[in-house]
Design an enzyme around this catalytic site. Sequence first.
Site, short mmCIF file in Angstrom:
data_model
loop_
_atom_site.label_atom_id
_atom_site.label_comp_id
_atom_site.label_asym_id
_atom_site.label_seq_id
_atom_site.Cartn_x
_atom_site.Cartn_y
_atom_site.Cartn_z
N HIS A 57 33.57 83.67 10.52
CA HIS A 57 33.18 82.66 9.55
C HIS A 57 31.92 81.91 9.98
O HIS A 57 31.56 81.88 11.16
CB HIS A 57 34.33 81.66 9.33
CG HIS A 57 34.67 80.86 10.55
ND1 HIS A 57 33.91 79.81 11.00
CD2 HIS A 57 35.69 80.98 11.43
CE1 HIS A 57 34.44 79.30 12.09
NE2 HIS A 57 35.54 79.99 12.38
N GLU A 114 43.24 81.99 12.58
CA GLU A 114 42.83 81.79 13.97
C GLU A 114 44.05 81.50 14.85
O GLU A 114 45.14 81.17 14.37
CB GLU A 114 41.83 80.63 14.03
CG GLU A 114 41.30 80.26 15.40
CD GLU A 114 40.60 81.39 16.15
OE1 GLU A 114 41.24 82.43 16.42
OE2 GLU A 114 39.41 81.23 16.50
#
Length: 199
Positions: free
Chosen positions: A13, A84
């Site tokens: 990201h 994550e």
Amino acid sequence: MSEALPAVYLARHGETAWSLSGQHTGLTDLPLTLNGEGNARRLGERLKSMTFTKVFTSPLQRAARTCELAGFGTMAEADPDLVEWNYGQYEGLRSAEILAQRPDWQLFRDGAPGGESPTQIGERADRVVQRIRTVPGDVLLFSSGHFIRVLAARWLGLDPGSAGKYFLLNTASLSAVGYEHNLSQPVIRLWNDDHHVSA
């Protein structure tokens, strides 16, 4: 290396306030910064000539928005296994703050108290690897730095704790794993390429 063999492209990201400050960002759902949005668009420019059979993204907004700005939002499937690492009690802390409390701490060896162990995140990565290895063609994944590092280790059949720590990743970078001569020979094809960000 045969071009006919499929590849899995791994997009980290774009920048967030915490990636910029060095704070551990696990399940905290932060937006991209304006710079992060620009980097995601540049990542999209890098990817626009490529074709993917499947696109998957973490449901967290930093990955999903990167996916959208890169031009793959309409075809992407959210996969909760791509989130994550859960940092538990270390969420929001910088490494220096953690090391001040626990000088010998290493994420890839010790995991996070109240969060995930290397074994647990390795199991999530294994589920992703198993799913994408059944896709006939190239795959694109949008996720976060530490998870992608563990995923690469597991793709190669390496222990997530001993290998993932060596695979550094910048925001909005592109990496790829695949195969060398046949499907029994997994390799890293590209790693931490972010030249499109500064182009």
